[in-house]
Design an enzyme around this catalytic site. Structure first.
Site, short mmCIF file in Angstrom:
data_model
loop_
_atom_site.label_atom_id
_atom_site.label_comp_id
_atom_site.label_asym_id
_atom_site.label_seq_id
_atom_site.Cartn_x
_atom_site.Cartn_y
_atom_site.Cartn_z
N HIS A 89 0.85 -1.19 0.00
CA HIS A 89 0.00 0.00 0.00
C HIS A 89 0.88 1.24 0.00
O HIS A 89 1.85 1.32 0.74
CB HIS A 89 -0.91 0.03 1.23
CG HIS A 89 -1.75 1.27 1.31
ND1 HIS A 89 -2.91 1.43 0.58
CD2 HIS A 89 -1.56 2.44 1.99
CE1 HIS A 89 -3.42 2.63 0.82
NE2 HIS A 89 -2.62 3.25 1.67
N ASP A 147 -15.34 1.77 7.27
CA ASP A 147 -14.33 2.69 6.77
C ASP A 147 -14.86 3.50 5.59
O ASP A 147 -14.57 4.69 5.46
CB ASP A 147 -13.07 1.94 6.36
CG ASP A 147 -12.04 2.88 5.76
OD1 ASP A 147 -11.54 3.75 6.49
OD2 ASP A 147 -11.74 2.76 4.55
N ARG A 183 -15.13 11.99 6.94
CA ARG A 183 -13.92 12.75 7.27
C ARG A 183 -13.55 13.72 6.16
O ARG A 183 -13.05 14.82 6.41
CB ARG A 183 -12.76 11.78 7.51
CG ARG A 183 -12.87 11.00 8.82
CD ARG A 183 -11.90 9.83 8.84
NE ARG A 183 -10.54 10.25 8.55
CZ ARG A 183 -9.65 9.54 7.85
NH1 ARG A 183 -10.00 8.35 7.37
NH2 ARG A 183 -8.44 10.00 7.64
N SER A 186 -7.89 3.52 8.86
CA SER A 186 -8.55 3.44 7.56
C SER A 186 -7.75 2.55 6.61
O SER A 186 -8.29 1.64 5.97
CB SER A 186 -8.71 4.84 6.97
OG SER A 186 -9.22 4.79 5.65
N LYS A 215 -8.78 -1.94 5.72
CA LYS A 215 -9.00 -2.50 4.39
C LYS A 215 -7.95 -3.58 4.06
O LYS A 215 -8.28 -4.61 3.47
CB LYS A 215 -8.96 -1.38 3.34
CG LYS A 215 -10.16 -0.46 3.40
CD LYS A 215 -10.06 0.70 2.43
CE LYS A 215 -8.98 1.66 2.81
NZ LYS A 215 -9.26 3.07 2.57
#
Length: 430
Positions: A85, A164, A171, A186, A190
């Site tokens: 990520h 999320d 947000r 967050s 995931k």
């Protein structure tokens, strides 16, 4: 949920700086997902978290509750599973060459990716510039492709961490995006729900990144690694520079073309360096002994790329979209290019049509910016420095305005070693 709380009591507790209990966190995340806690109440709690923070234990529990709001994938493959990520940057097309490279090394890479928003590009937007490519896959298709190809890059299914999805949108419109506990939970909710055994994180630092300075990026990286360890994941986090765009292409189709160049043995040195560095971490966490640099040079990663694109309906041999209009930005003086601001280039690409201001906005596959020179290279006045690509010439003035202070040309070069691409690496505790 066995315990029931009052939303206002949970809000007050965090407003007053108290540590939320596991039961309070579990309840409020579940209740918000089910619509029992209203948006305005969760917005108040998010602001309280933004202002007062959360402990590492609170953040880990918050993440666990968000994972529990949906399903966790059971990946049916005999290969070791490892994911990556990135916190987002400009010209960050690394997933494109990385996923097939790590798959060619013997791992399974379940890369559930997102779309761009604002100045940072989205991996799915880039891939969808390939004719026929399909980003939405079923769980059965994801598992089958992982087993047969070793890599899949697709959209997350709606059943993964639905809490999320709701909280992220909230947000975004309540000024609470920049909370490290909320960012970390967050991202990790995931990734944990995705079901991989290991995860490598690329945490960007600099003008084109979400985290503008090293200390905040390091704090985020530490939180991400700790959450992963709490959930039994093997995790590494690399902090990498994002003051300058990655590579020379910023946009959608132009970034795909650059990624393919890397897979074919060429491409910009910085894209190759980061791709190999992340691949080495992923391969190590997966317990494999392959050498990613050698695998990349062999052409096996490019073959895996072609198989991955075809498996998702795309044609890897089809011509990529080309912009109808180009505009060249010239060097203002003789000297050495010592600065090319990543954020400014990202905003310019966005204004040309490569990005979106709202999640529902369309993007242009052909729009983007080519960096014809990079910091450290000599330039002469009038030399083409940037090439703007767009299907809408009326977007060029706004893009040029974004680039007004993006370029720095000096009489002498700066020490390139003073700004390495790879800054540091954090690992899960043994």
């Amino acid at each position: 949920m066995s315990a029931t709380f009052s939303a206002i009591d949970v809000i007050r507790a965090k407003r007053d700086g108290r540590v939320l209990t596991d039961a309070q966190i579990d309840w409020v995340i579940d209740a918000y997902t089910r619509g029992v806690v209203a948006d305005e109440q969760m917005a108040a709690l998010a602001m309280a978290v933004y202002l007062n923070g959360m402990t590492a234990a609170e953040t880990a529990r918050w993440t666990r509750a968000m994972v529990a709001s949906g399903e966790r994938l059971a990946l049916a493959t005999d290969r070791p599973t490892v994911d990556k990520h990135s916190t987002g940057g400009v010209g960050d097309k690394i997933t494109l060459p990385l996923a097939p490279l790590v798959a060619a090394c013997g791992a399974a890479v379940p890369q559930l990716s997102g779309r761009g928003l604002g100045h940072t590009g989205g991996t799915l937007d880039k891939l969808e510039s390939i004719p026929g490519f399909r980003a939405s896959l079923s769980l059965a298709e994801i598992s089958r492709q992982l087993d047969e190809v070793g890599a899949v890059v697709c959209a997350a299914t709606p059943t993964l961490a639905p809490a999320d999805r709701k909280l992220y949108a909230l947000r975004d419109v309540t000024g609470t995006v920049e909370s490290i506990p909320l960012i970390a939970s967050s991202i990790m909710s995931k990734k944990i729900a995705e079901g991989a055994d290991a995860l490598v994180l690329d945490v960007k630092v600099g003008s084109g990144a979400f985290m503008k300075n090293y200390d905040s990026a390091h704090q985020l990286a530490r939180a991400l690694v700790d959450i992963g360890a709490d959930h039994g994941l093997r995790v590494s986090a690399l902090l990498t520079d994002m003051d300058t765009p990655l590579g020379r292409a910023v946009g959608n189709a132009v970034e795909v073309a650059e990624a393919v160049d890397v897979l074919r043995g060429g491409g910009p040195a910085d894209v190759v360096e980061l791709t190999v560095a992340l691949a080495e971490e992923m391969v190590a966490l997966a317990g494999l002994s392959a050498d990613p640099r050698a695998v990349l040079a062999s052409g096996a990663a490019y073959e895996t790329w072609c198989r991955m694109i075809r498996a998702q309906g795309g044609d890897p041999d089809a011509p990529l979209p080309k912009a109808a209009h180009t505009h060249v930005v010239e060097a203002p003086a003789d000297g050495v290019l010592t600065g090319l601001d990543a954020y400014a280039v990202g905003v310019a690409a966005w204004r040309l049509g490569a990005g979106r201001a709202r999640k529902e906005d369309p993007v242009s596959a052909a729009a983007g910016v080519l960096c014809l020179a990079k910091p450290g290279e000599p330039v002469v006045a009038g030399q083409p420095l940037l090439e703007l690509h767009t299907d809408r010439p009326d977007t060029v003035p706004a893009a040029l305005a974004a680039l007004a202070d993006a370029v720095t040309v000096s009489d002498h070069a700066v020490d390139a070693a003073a700004r390495p691409l790879l800054l540091t690496t954090l690992h899960s505790p043994e």
